[in-house]
Every structure is written in C-alpha cells, then in structure tokens.
Design a protein around this motif. Structure first.
Motif, PDB file in Angstrom:
ATOM      1  N   ALA A  95      55.419  67.201  52.199  1.00 58.21           N
ATOM      2  CA  ALA A  95      54.419  66.131  52.210  1.00 58.21           C
ATOM      3  C   ALA A  95      53.825  65.884  50.832  1.00 58.21           C
ATOM      4  O   ALA A  95      53.153  64.862  50.612  1.00 58.21           O
ATOM      5  N   PHE A  96      54.087  66.780  49.890  1.00 63.45           N
ATOM      6  CA  PHE A  96      53.499  66.677  48.554  1.00 63.45           C
ATOM      7  C   PHE A  96      54.559  66.446  47.481  1.00 63.45           C
ATOM      8  O   PHE A  96      54.407  65.578  46.624  1.00 63.45           O
ATOM      9  N   ILE A  97      55.658  67.208  47.534  1.00 66.16           N
ATOM     10  CA  ILE A  97      56.746  67.058  46.573  1.00 66.16           C
ATOM     11  C   ILE A  97      57.862  66.196  47.138  1.00 66.16           C
ATOM     12  O   ILE A  97      58.669  65.641  46.404  1.00 66.16           O
ATOM     13  N   GLY A  98      57.894  66.038  48.451  1.00 69.14           N
ATOM     14  CA  GLY A  98      58.920  65.216  49.072  1.00 69.14           C
ATOM     15  C   GLY A  98      60.186  66.002  49.347  1.00 69.14           C
ATOM     16  O   GLY A  98      60.275  67.209  49.094  1.00 69.14           O
ATOM     17  N   THR A  99      61.182  65.315  49.863  1.00 64.15           N
ATOM     18  CA  THR A  99      62.478  65.924  50.112  1.00 64.15           C
ATOM     19  C   THR A  99      63.486  65.410  49.090  1.00 64.15           C
ATOM     20  O   THR A  99      63.451  64.240  48.699  1.00 64.15           O
ATOM     21  N   PRO A 111      46.163  72.913  40.403  1.00 68.39           N
ATOM     22  CA  PRO A 111      47.316  73.793  40.167  1.00 68.39           C
ATOM     23  C   PRO A 111      47.291  75.080  40.991  1.00 68.39           C
ATOM     24  O   PRO A 111      48.347  75.667  41.239  1.00 68.39           O
ATOM     25  N   LYS A 112      46.101  75.498  41.444  1.00 66.20           N
ATOM     26  CA  LYS A 112      46.009  76.727  42.220  1.00 66.20           C
ATOM     27  C   LYS A 112      46.310  76.514  43.699  1.00 66.20           C
ATOM     28  O   LYS A 112      46.431  77.481  44.455  1.00 66.20           O
ATOM     29  N   ARG A 113      46.420  75.251  44.118  1.00 66.61           N
ATOM     30  CA  ARG A 113      46.726  74.964  45.520  1.00 66.61           C
ATOM     31  C   ARG A 113      47.512  73.661  45.585  1.00 66.61           C
ATOM     32  O   ARG A 113      46.935  72.572  45.520  1.00 66.61           O
ATOM     33  N   LEU A 114      48.828  73.757  45.705  1.00 60.88           N
ATOM     34  CA  LEU A 114      49.678  72.577  45.664  1.00 60.88           C
ATOM     35  C   LEU A 114      49.444  71.674  46.865  1.00 60.88           C
ATOM     36  O   LEU A 114      49.715  70.469  46.805  1.00 60.88           O
ATOM     37  N   GLN A 115      48.918  72.234  47.974  1.00 63.25           N
ATOM     38  CA  GLN A 115      48.644  71.429  49.170  1.00 63.25           C
ATOM     39  C   GLN A 115      47.447  70.497  48.988  1.00 63.25           C
ATOM     40  O   GLN A 115      47.128  69.720  49.900  1.00 63.25           O
ATOM     41  N   ASP A 116      46.810  70.540  47.830  1.00 63.37           N
ATOM     42  CA  ASP A 116      45.749  69.575  47.544  1.00 63.37           C
ATOM     43  C   ASP A 116      46.314  68.254  47.037  1.00 63.37           C
ATOM     44  O   ASP A 116      45.556  67.336  46.709  1.00 63.37           O
ATOM     45  N   GLY A 117      47.625  68.148  46.978  1.00 64.92           N
ATOM     46  CA  GLY A 117      48.270  66.901  46.598  1.00 64.92           C
ATOM     47  C   GLY A 117      48.395  66.709  45.106  1.00 64.92           C
ATOM     48  O   GLY A 117      48.047  67.575  44.298  1.00 64.92           O
ATOM     49  N   LYS A 150      45.037  65.842  49.625  1.00 65.21           N
ATOM     50  CA  LYS A 150      44.795  67.137  50.253  1.00 65.21           C
ATOM     51  C   LYS A 150      45.185  67.126  51.725  1.00 65.21           C
ATOM     52  O   LYS A 150      44.787  66.247  52.488  1.00 65.21           O
ATOM     53  N   ASP A 151      46.009  68.101  52.074  1.00 72.01           N
ATOM     54  CA  ASP A 151      46.408  68.350  53.457  1.00 72.01           C
ATOM     55  C   ASP A 151      47.183  67.202  54.102  1.00 72.01           C
ATOM     56  O   ASP A 151      47.199  67.052  55.328  1.00 72.01           O
ATOM     57  N   ASP A 152      47.857  66.370  53.280  1.00 75.27           N
ATOM     58  CA  ASP A 152      48.789  65.381  53.841  1.00 75.27           C
ATOM     59  C   ASP A 152      49.847  66.096  54.674  1.00 75.27           C
ATOM     60  O   ASP A 152      50.190  67.265  54.401  1.00 75.27           O
TER      61      ASP A 152
END
Length: 543
Positions: free
Chosen positions: A204-208, A267-273, A326-328
């Motif tokens: 959801a952040f870096i894609g496929t 940078p410390k949490r990639l799930q923040d988008g 965040k959290d997408d």
C-alpha cells in the motif's frame, strides 16, 4: 537556463589518475589475479574457479536440514516436493545480542547471513544462517514457517534483501510479474530481527512490482530496481535502425522495468506513507518513456541508443508516481504507475549498490539485457543494451528530494535538477547479462552474470563474477562459475552466481553500505544458485 550540477568527490575520482589497488586495502582486499577463462558446459560437474589470491568456504547447501522445518520446507535448498528453492540475495548482519530462535535459551551467536528463497507457488521463504553456530541442528533457521491452515507461506520469488537501520528491520523484495500485462505483482516485506520474526507487507506504500535489488540511503529513503522482461519483437521482424535497412530484431525485447525511490514521511515507520518516485532520463530535452502500443519503436529508439552510450552523461529527475498516507491499505501497481508518469524503462535492472564513501550520492545498477546471442550480435541492438550494462547514477549534491515543480514547463531545466545517468560498462558477449552487483573494496566493483541456460549453450560458457576498477574500467574475472552435480546434467537448470555481498555487517547508520565504514573488516559471500544452492564465503588467502 540549465542549473549547474555539482557532483561528489567520487565522480571527480572517476576521471582521476589510477590509484594502485594496494593503496586501498579496505573491503575483502584487492583482486589482483584474473581467472583466465569462463568454464565451458560439458554436461558433467566442474569446479568453480576463483582468483588465485582468494579461497572459498562452503557455508550451506541444498541437503542441509533446517533447525525448525515447517510443512514442505525441510531443507535449505529444496522443498520436500523436490522443488528447487533458489536462495538469492544475502544480507550480512552482526548484531549486538542474540536475536533468539526456535530453541529457547540457545545462543545463536551474533553473526548472521539472511536470504530469501526465490521459488513461487506461495512457498517462498526466508532463512538465517547462524554463522557463529557449528552444530548442524541449529545452523540454519527458518524465519517464515507455513500457515497451519494452508500449508503455505504466502510469499513468492523473494529476491532482494537488505537491512534498514532506520526501522531496525530487514527488507525483502519479491520479483513477481503478471505474464499478461508485464506489470510487477511482487511485494516488499519488512521482517523483524527478533524471534519469532514478524512480517509486514508494504504494497500500500511502495506498491507492487517486479522488485529485485532494494537498498536504503543515509536519510532512510528506499531505492529499488525492477526486473521484468518486456514484449519480444515478433519473429522475423526487421526495421531500419540507425540508417541501416532490414536490421533483424531477433529476440530483442521492449525495455519494461524501472528504477524507484521511496521517500517516507517517517523513515522510522514506512507505514506512515510517503512518495514513490521513479527515474526519468532526458535525451535531447525530452524524457525517455515507455510506449505500450509501440514495441518496435521502443526497441529501436535512438534515445535508447543514447541511453546505453558509454561516456555520455544524461540528465535525469525523479518523478513522483504515487503518494501514500499513514496506514493506507489499498495496493497499487508501481510498474503501471511508472509507465503512466513517463518514467524511463530499462532492460531488466536487477540490483544496485552505493559507491563506498560517496555519502549516498552515487550508485551503480545493472541491466541484464536480452540474454540471447543472435540478438546481441546485431550491432544496432548491442548498442541498445542487448548484452546488458552497468549504469552509474550521480545524484545532485545537496539534493532536497523534491521535484522542483517550478521547472516543470522546461524539459531542460527539469532534467538538470536531480543528477546524471551514464553507462559505466556496456556489455558484450564476453561480459554479459549483469545481475548482482556490490563493491569488493573502494575501487573494485563486483558484477555477477546471469546469462541463463540458453545463452550458456549459445556461447558455450557459464557465468562469471567480474571485478571492475571504477577508476579505469579494467576488468578481472574474479569467479568462473562451474557446475555442481545436480545442475551439470543436460536439461537441468544451470548454476548462477547470486547473493554477492561484501559488508562488515554493522547495523549502525554510520556504517551502512555506501559509507567508508561498511568495508572495515568486511566479509564477502555469494551463492552458486540452482542445483545444490551452495552458499560460499570468499576470503583473501593469508588475510
């Protein structure tokens, strides 16, 4: 007006006079002897040869049992079904404490070699070789057991891996793609170091994508390269290329893969988008882009020829192809987004590495090319990367990781904003199909070939690992890969050198790969993939 680009000391050093390798002892040591010839296929097992001042130490192979088997995952290199699991890119880490494992209270040591296994069918997995452990019962640990209900891991074709010191987690990349759309379907996974390993997917952040190489920089940005073969020219197709009529296109393929950078909000949490960006290269003021309805045009494009012209420095910029928050939770196709945004396609980039001491301002990446001898033997196609290439990227000094929107109306200004791209090595039939890449020391770049079974047979030579001096371009064959007992027979998958890594294993930000400190007391590893899937450490004799 074009912005003046400032380049790093590393770029100036490329044009400087050659410095003796003996003056640069950091890393695994200078490679001063070349294996004279590649090994020729015979159908029988043949030894792997390494430079005379180095030796190989076997660390793991297919028959080795895992400490904690799970379902059909029982041994290091094969499933219980007999399917080859092909361990690929390694990450070496030296941890400050025992991370634990399936046996409570057991000391697993401090030195570890991690690898993803590239098999499909939702049965890829991740292993950890515990380098300080001699007991075979605890030597290799499975980090991703199968699901108790499905009997599968849910992972496919794990190829790339690295350690991210900002999140203190491992990153693993999948190389999947959709055979119909030729867009990537692989995910990037974060995996924790402590036992039991926890896994989080980042689609959801870096894609496929068809992701392979994956590496962070000193600011916590994540760089990725993608390996997806493009559409092949129809059989018998000819075209007028560079003013020459009726040039046969053979098995030339449309460039279809991209180079990415993920700029996280945190940078410390990639799930923040964050922003996912892709490399966009300019030729004569216009971006080199992908054209879904013009396969032949992309193959024979004059811009593609310039893209692969050694010594020609072309400007580029990063284009944002997706923004996440965040959290997408909704996945997206990075490959499709890169095509839509006008990013520049390459011929199967496979891996990248930072130039030591460049402070993350210079990296090299490989393009594998078409892996077909009749195609590469057409001069016009060879000039467009048919044999593969090693490409250098220099980022603009003091870059702020922004898109410079004020210049978007002017192609030239847009292009000059972020740096330059240049071909360091254009492949030929003796140096071809580059894949894994890593610096052995501050001057020598190791590049492993992935010719594939067809090209092995066409040219009657197996793969090599080359050591290129980045100051003068001189090449020495560091490894001439042989054939093990399982891979040698006709009709079996030939061996391939993968997982080349040279690092001191430090988890510290200041000693990341690309910094000078990453080569202090470094160790080197690679895998003779397929067959016995033998993992080797290489070391300098007498060191």
């Amino acid at each position: 007006m074009y912005l003046k680009l400032k380049y790093t000391v590393a770029l100036a050093a490329l044009a400087a006079a050659t410095t003796a390798l003996a003056d640069s002892p950091k890393g695994v040591g200078p490679i001063t002897f070349s294996v004279p010839n590649a090994v020729s296929p015979t159908g029988n097992p043949q030894a792997t040869l390494v430079s005379d001042n180095f030796s190989l130490r076997l660390l793991a192979s297919t028959p080795d049992l895992l400490e904690n088997p799970s379902g059909d995952i029982v041994t290091f290199g094969k499933l219980a079904t007999g399917a080859d699991t092909v361990p690929d890119i390694h990450t070496y880490l030296v941890l400050p404490r025992n991370p634990g494992g399936p046996t409570p209270g057991y000391d697993y040591g401090r030195r570890f070699l991690y690898q993803g296994h590239e098999n499909g069918g939702d049965m890829a997995y991740i292993t950890r070789i515990n380098l300080d452990v001699a007991d075979p019962a605890h030597r290799i640990t499975l980090l991703t057991p199968v699901d108790s209900a499905s009997g599968k891991t849910g992972l496919n074709r794990i190829d790339g891996s690295s350690y991210n010191p900002f999140t203190q987690k491992l990153l693993f990349a999948e190389e999947n793609d959709n055979s119909a759309t030729l867009n990537g379907t692989g995910n990037v996974h974060e995996v924790s170091l402590d036992w039991p390993a926890q896994r989080v997917s980042l689609e959801a952040f870096i894609g496929t994508g068809g992701f392979e190489g994956i590496h962070p920089d000193g600011k916590g940005n994540i760089y990725l390269v993608e390996d997806i073969g493009g559409k092949t020219a129809p059989s018998g197709t000819t075209a007028t290329v560079d003013g020459v009529a009726n040039v046969p296109l053979k098995s030339a393929r449309q460039p279809n893969s991209f180079v990415y950078r993920f700029v996280p909000n945190n940078p410390k949490r990639l799930q923040d988008g964050g922003k996912l960006q892709s490399l966009q290269v300019y030729v004569d003021g216009a971006p080199v882009t992908f054209h879904a309805n013009d396969v032949i045009g992309d193959i024979i494009s004059p811009a593609q020829k310039q893209l692969y012209t050694p010594g020609l420095r072309l400007p580029f910029k990063w284009v944002t192809i997706h923004e996440s928050h965040k959290d997408d939770t909704t996945p997206f196709s990075a490959t499709e987004a890169a095509k839509a945004a006008g990013a520049t396609p390459f011929k199967r980039p496979e891996n990248m590495t930072w130039l030591p001491d460049s402070h993350f301002r210079t990296f090299y990446f490989t393009a594998t090319g078409d892996t077909d001898a009749p195609t590469g033997q057409v001069p016009q196609l060879a000039a467009r990367g048919a044999w593969g290439a090693i490409i250098r990227v220099d980022l603009r000094e003091n870059e702020e990781y922004e898109e410079h929107e004020e210049h978007e109306e002017h192609h030239g200004a847009r292009a000059s904003g972020d740096g330059s791209v240049s071909v360091f090595v254009l492949g030929d039939q003796d140096h071809a199909a580059f894949d894994n890449i890593f610096f052995a020391n501050r001057e020598q770049l190791l590049a492993a070939e992935d010719r594939g079974d067809k090209l092995h047979d066409q040219l009657q030579k197996y793969d090599s690992i080359w050591a290129y001096n980045v100051r003068n371009g001189r090449a020495a064959r560091f490894v001439a890969l042989g054939a093990d007992t399982l891979a040698a027979p006709v009709g079996k998958d030939d061996n391939e050198p993968t997982g080349v890594v040279i690092s001191n294993g430090s988890p510290a930000k200041g000693e990341m790969v690309g910094m000078e400190g990453s080569l202090e007391h470094a160790r080197g590893f690679f895998t003779q993939q397929h067959g016995l899937n033998q993992v080797y450490e290489f070391y300098k004799i007498g060191r």
